[in-house]
Design an enzyme around this catalytic site. Structure first.
Site, PDB file in Angstrom:
ATOM      1  CG  MET A 157      -1.900   1.028   1.032  1.00 32.55           C
ATOM      2  SD  MET A 157      -3.301   0.742   2.320  1.00 32.55           S
ATOM      3  CE  MET A 157      -2.847   0.783   3.751  1.00 32.55           C
ATOM      4  CB  CYS A 158       3.672   2.446   0.135  1.00 30.04           C
ATOM      5  SG  CYS A 158       4.546   0.994   0.170  1.00 30.04           S
ATOM      6  N   GLY A 159       2.878   4.886   1.890  1.00 32.53           N
ATOM      7  CA  GLY A 159       2.292   6.161   1.741  1.00 32.53           C
ATOM      8  C   GLY A 159       3.402   7.126   1.334  1.00 32.53           C
TER       9      GLY A 159
END
Length: 297
Positions: free
Chosen positions: A1-3
């Site tokens: 997912m990561c931001g």
């Protein structure tokens, strides 16, 4: 997912607060990436010296007397500033190649970044923990990018954390997945481009650096990437003077840009931007697919 987060300052008066704003943005994205976190910040770079950021698993042993040893080995005065597991080594510009070679000869050191202005700090752990370890809010500068990682294609390690830097004053963070990164890795290797980790993001960073070394501008390199990089992704990139964003042609990963007279900001979600000054009056939009956005000082 990561931001992903990024902040490019147009107004120099905000420079002392760059790290504080980026930290708030990064921590807000914690639930998108709890495995590791990192930040690249651009500051200084006008003193005729080159900065090389290194990391060590055992910093007490690796960093002890390192500046003096490297000064002797390279024949150039090396200055060192330590922050937790990272060390910023500074050398006159004409000694940068010798310093890089000396660092690469030491297996206990890992090169994080190099350039006139860039500094990279990244480690395994929750974003708040990483921010506290490196005291990220104290960092002043002109622009920076950050990343919170949820590992999918490679191990949770310091070297696998973002940002990735494969060229002088260049770095990249990435949300998504590249389906052809192994093929691209082999193609780059045949052209003498070395990729150290299994992370597909480093392949993308090396690809852009290679294009730019061949004479392309960052914008041109990103445009070429639309053709050559297969997968779903959002890239945020940094150079010494610039800040860029690119989404793949499908644009399935979330992305928000905001711009005021004082700054340009990026977040994987709008909530990463809500603490910025004047955000209520910003122009806020979702970047278009396969479109290069770039700002430069």
């Amino acid at each position: 997912m990561c931001g992903i987060v990024g902040l490019f300052l147009k107004d120099p008066s905000l420079g002392p607060d760059l790290g504080r704003h980026l930290t708030d943005m990064l921590v807000t994205m914690s639930d998108r990436g709890p495995d590791s976190a990192g930040i690249a910040v651009y500051r200084g770079g006008d003193d005729g010296r080159v900065k090389i950021t290194v990391q060590a698993a055992d910093p007490d042993a690796a960093f002890a007397g390192l500046d003096a040893a490297l000064s002797t080995e390279t024949g150039h005065p090396v200055q060192a500033t330590r922050t937790d597991t990272h060390l910023i080594l500074s050398v006159p510009a004409d000694g940068s190649d010798a310093l890089r070679a000396a660092i690469r000869a030491r297996p206990d050191l890992r090169l994080m970044s190099r350039g006139d202005a860039i500094e990279i700090y990244k480690e395994v752990g929750q974003p708040r923990s990483v921010a506290d370890r490196f005291d990220l809010p104290r960092l002043a500068g002109t622009h920076g990018i950050g990343h919170t990682r949820m590992a999918t294609e490679s191990a949770v390690t310091t070297l696998g954390a973002h940002p990735f830097s494969t060229g002088a004053d260049q770095c990249l963070v990435h949300n998504g997945s590249l389906s052809n990164h192994n093929d691209l890795r082999r193609r780059l290797a045949r052209q003498g481009v070395e990729v150290e980790t299994e992370n597909d993001t480093e392949v993308a960073a090396a690809y852009l650096t290679h294009r730019m070394n061949e004479g392309a501008s960052l914008g041109e390199a990103l445009e070429a990437g639309i053709r050559d990089l297969d997968g779903f992704y959002t890239f945020v990139v940094g150079t010494k003077t610039g800040f860029g964003v690119l989404r793949d042609p499908i644009a399935c990963k979330p992305a928000v840009l905001a711009e005021t007279d004082q700054y340009v900001a990026f977040g994987s979600e709008y909530r990463a931007l809500v603490s910025l000054p004047g955000i209520e009056a910003a122009r806020v939009w979702e970047p278009e697919p396969a479109t290069v956005y770039f700002w430069e000082h």
